[in-house]
Motif scaffolding. Structure first.
Motif, PDB file in Angstrom:
ATOM      1  N   GLU A  35      40.271  35.063  40.214  1.00  0.00           N
ATOM      2  CA  GLU A  35      41.345  35.981  40.561  1.00  0.00           C
ATOM      3  C   GLU A  35      42.576  35.211  41.027  1.00  0.00           C
ATOM      4  O   GLU A  35      42.507  34.021  41.355  1.00  0.00           O
ATOM      5  CB  GLU A  35      40.896  36.957  41.652  1.00  0.00           C
ATOM      6  CG  GLU A  35      39.701  37.827  41.255  1.00  0.00           C
ATOM      7  CD  GLU A  35      39.263  38.726  42.382  1.00  0.00           C
ATOM      8  OE1 GLU A  35      39.778  38.530  43.511  1.00  0.00           O
ATOM      9  OE2 GLU A  35      38.417  39.616  42.151  1.00  0.00           O
ATOM     10  N   ASN A  36      43.671  35.930  41.052  1.00  0.00           N
ATOM     11  CA  ASN A  36      44.917  35.364  41.539  1.00  0.00           C
ATOM     12  C   ASN A  36      44.849  35.261  43.062  1.00  0.00           C
ATOM     13  O   ASN A  36      44.725  36.277  43.745  1.00  0.00           O
ATOM     14  CB  ASN A  36      46.094  36.255  41.121  1.00  0.00           C
ATOM     15  CG  ASN A  36      47.431  35.657  41.510  1.00  0.00           C
ATOM     16  OD1 ASN A  36      47.508  34.594  42.122  1.00  0.00           O
ATOM     17  ND2 ASN A  36      48.500  36.345  41.159  1.00  0.00           N
ATOM     18  N   SER A  39      46.945  37.490  45.511  1.00  0.00           N
ATOM     19  CA  SER A  39      46.657  38.902  45.752  1.00  0.00           C
ATOM     20  C   SER A  39      45.951  39.128  47.085  1.00  0.00           C
ATOM     21  O   SER A  39      45.855  40.265  47.537  1.00  0.00           O
ATOM     22  CB  SER A  39      45.811  39.463  44.606  1.00  0.00           C
ATOM     23  OG  SER A  39      44.574  38.766  44.520  1.00  0.00           O
TER      24      SER A  39
END
Length: 244
Positions: A35-36, A39
């Motif tokens: 995931e980023n 975030s």
């Protein structure tokens, strides 16, 4: 009222955990998706001093391209669909031991020998033998002892070819790879994924696993031998449902 509410909350959480475990019977632990990191609400940008930009080297009348590893073309992975070999070499050892001990004793006492001249009426309000100087007395004691030991040793040496699935705006490469080997009735499955810098790819188009950001490495298998080592579904079900 607090105790029943706390007990109800604990039972609800236990039921949710049991339901989640029931849905995973017969399945291995799932790996987290890449995931980023921005975030995450706790993420904060890092500011570091940077060197002053320099002038690019002059290449007048030269066939050599800056950064190339071959005379005509750089053979390292750089685009979506290119292959790169990930070298997995894990040798981890952990030896931890923790112990906790806590003791606490409390004692409280309070008396009311004189209270606006009403001490003479205490005998009518309270049973005989009431001593106003010892109106309240409380004591408590707690003792907590805990100990834990963890010893772990892992050694894995593997090579797996991964495919570049995405090129990020800053030039970093997202790679994913999977390798399966079946010997008789046993299947070995190796999965690898992460983000690498083009600079970390060697001249032989290989990259070490410790250069992968957000690395996801899974090595396992399934087959007749793995089935024997895994507990039966009924055992897993009883372990989840039985409270003791």
């Amino acid at each position: 009222m607090r105790l029943p509410i706390l007990l109800l909350a604990a039972v609800s959480l236990s039921a949710c955990s049991a339901a989640e475990r029931l849905s995973r019977i017969g399945q291995g632990p799932e790996m987290a998706a890449i995931e980023n990191p921005t975030s995450d609400p706790r993420w904060r940008p890092v500011t570091m001093p940077m060197p002053n930009p320099g002038d690019p080297p002059l290449q007048n009348n030269s066939l050599w391209r800056q950064g190339s590893r071959t005379f005509l073309r750089d053979q390292r992975a750089a685009s979506v669909g290119d292959l790169v070999t990930v070298l997995v070499s894990i040798q981890d050892e952990a030896d931890m031991e923790n112990s906790t001990k806590r003791n606490r004793d409390n004692s409280e006492s309070m008396g009311i020998p004189n209270l606006l001249g009403l001490e003479s009426s205490f005998g009518r309000l309270f049973p005989s033998g009431f001593d106003p100087s010892k109106a309240v007395s409380a004591s408590s004691a707690s003792d907590v002892t805990g100990a834990g030991t963890l010893k772990r040793s892992e050694q894995i040496n593997l090579r797996v070819a991964a495919t570049v699935s995405q090129v990020l705006p800053n030039g970093n490469l997202v790679v994913v790879g999977r390798q399966q080997v079946r010997v008789n009735q046993e299947l070995r499955d190796l999965q690898v994924g992460g983000i690498i810098r083009p600079q970390d790819i060697g001249s032989d188009n290989t990259v070490r696993h410790d250069r992968l950001a957000e690395a996801r490495i899974a090595y396992g298998g399934r087959g007749t031998i793995s089935d024997v080592q895994r507990p039966r579904y009924g055992q897993e079900l009883m372990d989840i449902l039985l409270p003791f």
